[in-house]
Design a protein around this motif. Structure first.
Motif, PDB file in Angstrom:
ATOM      1  N   LEU A 265       0.830  -1.194   0.000  1.00  0.00           N
ATOM      2  CA  LEU A 265       0.000   0.000   0.000  1.00  0.00           C
ATOM      3  C   LEU A 265       0.872   1.254   0.000  1.00  0.00           C
ATOM      4  O   LEU A 265       2.007   1.231   0.482  1.00  0.00           O
ATOM      5  CB  LEU A 265      -0.905   0.006   1.224  1.00  0.00           C
ATOM      6  N   ARG A 266       0.332   2.332  -0.526  1.00  0.00           N
ATOM      7  CA  ARG A 266       1.094   3.576  -0.531  1.00  0.00           C
ATOM      8  C   ARG A 266       1.340   4.034   0.905  1.00  0.00           C
ATOM      9  O   ARG A 266       0.557   3.782   1.819  1.00  0.00           O
ATOM     10  CB  ARG A 266       0.388   4.656  -1.345  1.00  0.00           C
ATOM     11  N   GLU A 267       2.438   4.725   1.073  1.00  0.00           N
ATOM     12  CA  GLU A 267       2.934   5.074   2.406  1.00  0.00           C
ATOM     13  C   GLU A 267       1.931   5.896   3.205  1.00  0.00           C
ATOM     14  O   GLU A 267       1.842   5.766   4.437  1.00  0.00           O
ATOM     15  CB  GLU A 267       4.250   5.841   2.272  1.00  0.00           C
TER      16      GLU A 267
ATOM     17  N   ALA B  36       0.333   2.515   7.317  1.00  0.00           N
ATOM     18  CA  ALA B  36       0.347   2.256   8.760  1.00  0.00           C
ATOM     19  C   ALA B  36      -1.064   2.112   9.318  1.00  0.00           C
ATOM     20  O   ALA B  36      -1.362   1.175  10.068  1.00  0.00           O
ATOM     21  CB  ALA B  36       1.095   3.370   9.483  1.00  0.00           C
ATOM     22  N   ASP B  37      -1.945   3.036   8.930  1.00  0.00           N
ATOM     23  CA  ASP B  37      -3.326   2.971   9.423  1.00  0.00           C
ATOM     24  C   ASP B  37      -4.041   1.736   8.859  1.00  0.00           C
ATOM     25  O   ASP B  37      -4.859   1.120   9.559  1.00  0.00           O
ATOM     26  CB  ASP B  37      -4.095   4.234   9.041  1.00  0.00           C
TER      27      ASP B  37
ATOM     28  N   ASP C 124      -9.436   9.486   0.327  1.00  0.00           N
ATOM     29  CA  ASP C 124      -8.933   9.192  -1.009  1.00  0.00           C
ATOM     30  C   ASP C 124      -8.630   7.702  -1.212  1.00  0.00           C
ATOM     31  O   ASP C 124      -8.111   7.309  -2.262  1.00  0.00           O
ATOM     32  CB  ASP C 124      -7.675  10.013  -1.299  1.00  0.00           C
ATOM     33  N   VAL C 125      -8.944   6.871  -0.215  1.00  0.00           N
ATOM     34  CA  VAL C 125      -8.678   5.441  -0.351  1.00  0.00           C
ATOM     35  C   VAL C 125      -9.493   4.883  -1.510  1.00  0.00           C
ATOM     36  O   VAL C 125     -10.639   5.282  -1.740  1.00  0.00           O
ATOM     37  CB  VAL C 125      -9.003   4.691   0.958  1.00  0.00           C
ATOM     38  N   THR C 126      -8.900   3.989  -2.250  1.00  0.00           N
ATOM     39  CA  THR C 126      -9.552   3.466  -3.447  1.00  0.00           C
ATOM     40  C   THR C 126     -10.088   2.053  -3.206  1.00  0.00           C
ATOM     41  O   THR C 126      -9.726   1.374  -2.241  1.00  0.00           O
ATOM     42  CB  THR C 126      -8.566   3.417  -4.625  1.00  0.00           C
TER      43      THR C 126
ATOM     44  N   MET D  87      -6.170  -4.452   1.464  1.00  0.00           N
ATOM     45  CA  MET D  87      -6.389  -4.668   2.891  1.00  0.00           C
ATOM     46  C   MET D  87      -7.124  -5.984   3.136  1.00  0.00           C
ATOM     47  O   MET D  87      -6.786  -6.750   4.040  1.00  0.00           O
ATOM     48  CB  MET D  87      -7.178  -3.496   3.496  1.00  0.00           C
ATOM     49  N   PHE D  88      -8.138  -6.225   2.311  1.00  0.00           N
ATOM     50  CA  PHE D  88      -8.893  -7.473   2.476  1.00  0.00           C
ATOM     51  C   PHE D  88      -7.976  -8.682   2.270  1.00  0.00           C
ATOM     52  O   PHE D  88      -8.079  -9.670   3.008  1.00  0.00           O
ATOM     53  CB  PHE D  88     -10.067  -7.537   1.505  1.00  0.00           C
TER      54      PHE D  88
END
Length: 204
Positions: free
Chosen positions: A55-57, A61-62, A93-95, A102-103
């Protein structure tokens, strides 16, 4: 006789099987009514292609923190929905693709735990079969002692106590399978529910 005891007791214990599962004739030692499915596919739960790249930086972390919480069964689905909504609020802005990443992380962790559980159930069943063998052998020995002239009452009483104890242990273990055999199904259902929650919170 050995197999009939172990599976008849297991069938009595498992009074509420999940309807999507059936007995698995391919593995006669599998003690659960639910069909044995060792490995799941994320594609059956997530309807879009999943990018396995990091994932992008800005959100990594979150996202890792959220995934770690959602993996835990003690976090119920209502709480999971709230956590996902908070994440989306903080990262509008999460796509959809990032939600898929994440899943996949959550899927890999839960699926790994599920495979380990299924392996444990298999070992548990083998112990039950061994105990069933021991009970049968003790009954044969007791019949031989009873038929002897004169019968050895002390030996017979000792075997009767052993058989009574072993059968009690066997039945107690069989009843515990009610929960154990349901757990792989519950983990699969949780994965599907988490996928739906993530998809429902994808920003439009």
């Amino acid at each position: 006789m050995i197999r009939s005891r172990i599976f008849s007791l297991c069938l009595v214990a498992l009074t509420a099987p999940a309807p999507a599962y059936a007995a698995n004739p391919g593995d006669p030692t599998w003690p659960c009514v639910q069909r044995k499915v060792e490995t799941l596919s994320p594609g059956l739960m997530w309807p879009h292609p999943i990018n396995e790249a990091p994932l992008r930086e800005a959100i990594a972390a979150d996202a890792a923190d959220l995934a770690a919480k959602l993996e835990q069964r003690r976090v119920d689905l209502d709480e999971a929905k709230t956590l996902i909504a908070q994440f989306v609020t903080e990262h509008p802005d999460v796509t959809q693709a990032e939600m898929g990443q994440m899943f996949l992380h959550i899927f890999d962790r839960i699926n790994r735990d599920r495979r380990a559980l299924i392996a444990g159930i298999g070992k548990y069943a083998q112990k039950q079969i061994a105990l069933s063998d021991r009970i049968d052998e003790a009954r044969i020995s007791m019949n031989d002692l009873t038929a002897a002239t004169p019968p050895d009452r002390d030996a017979i009483n000792s075997l009767q106590q052993q058989i009574a104890w072993d059968e009690r242990v066997f039945q107690d273990r069989s009843r515990s399978l009610t929960y154990v055999c349901e757990t792989p199904v519950l983990l699969e259902q949780r994965l599907y529910a988490i996928a739906q929650l993530l998809l429902s919170e994808v920003p439009q």
